[in-house]
Design a protein around this motif. Structure first.
Motif, PDB file in Angstrom:
ATOM      1  N   LYS A  60      68.125  13.782  10.787  1.00 23.39           N
ATOM      2  CA  LYS A  60      69.150  13.104   9.990  1.00 23.39           C
ATOM      3  C   LYS A  60      69.503  13.923   8.752  1.00 23.39           C
ATOM      4  O   LYS A  60      70.669  14.006   8.367  1.00 23.39           O
ATOM      5  N   LYS A  63      71.459  17.096   9.896  1.00 25.47           N
ATOM      6  CA  LYS A  63      72.860  16.768  10.192  1.00 25.47           C
ATOM      7  C   LYS A  63      73.672  16.603   8.909  1.00 25.47           C
ATOM      8  O   LYS A  63      74.793  17.104   8.807  1.00 25.47           O
ATOM      9  N   GLU A  81      65.538   5.266   8.263  1.00 24.82           N
ATOM     10  CA  GLU A  81      66.986   5.116   8.084  1.00 24.82           C
ATOM     11  C   GLU A  81      67.430   5.748   6.763  1.00 24.82           C
ATOM     12  O   GLU A  81      66.779   5.580   5.744  1.00 24.82           O
ATOM     13  N   VAL A  82      68.566   6.442   6.794  1.00 27.93           N
ATOM     14  CA  VAL A  82      69.122   7.031   5.579  1.00 27.93           C
ATOM     15  C   VAL A  82      69.627   5.899   4.686  1.00 27.93           C
ATOM     16  O   VAL A  82      70.458   5.088   5.098  1.00 27.93           O
TER      17      VAL A  82
END
Length: 118
Positions: A60, A63, A81-82
């Motif tokens: 993540k 990306k 989770e971001v």
């Protein structure tokens, strides 16, 4: 309890709290992380200059760096989770994610006239 990972931009040292002019935001987040660790929270920081492999291994983050470059940093991942891109979490956010009170994320330094470090 929450698992928090903070991916910092390139800093001169692990906390970024060094040198002739210290960014107060780096001081605040370093203090909050220290206190979270003392409370047993699973929190880790990674510095782009000294731990680049961590940025590659977290897909993540990789990306986001491909899309936005280093302007995406810091990136905060909570429980996989971001949660934040381009800024550090507030003490309110850290408290919310961990179930601690905001007061538990500030530290009174009694050796210096009861100044609160944020």
């Amino acid at each position: 309890m929450a698992r928090i990972r903070i991916y910092d931009p390139a800093l001169c040292c692990p906390t970024g709290v060094c040198g002739p002019s210290v960014d107060p935001e780096l001081t605040r987040i370093a203090t909050a992380i220290f206190l979270l660790e003392k409370k047993g929270v699973d929190v880790k920081r990674f510095n782009l200059s000294s731990e680049p492999q961590e940025f590659v291994e977290e897909l993540k983050v990789q990306k986001l760096l491909e899309e936005k470059g280093t302007d995406a940093l810091p990136v905060v991942i909570v429980n996989g989770e971001v949660e934040k891109i381009g800024e550090y979490p507030s003490n309110d956010e850290l408290a919310s994610w961990t179930g601690l009170s905001k007061g538990e994320l500030s530290k009174k330094d009694k050796s210096k006239n009861n100044i609160t470090l944020l």
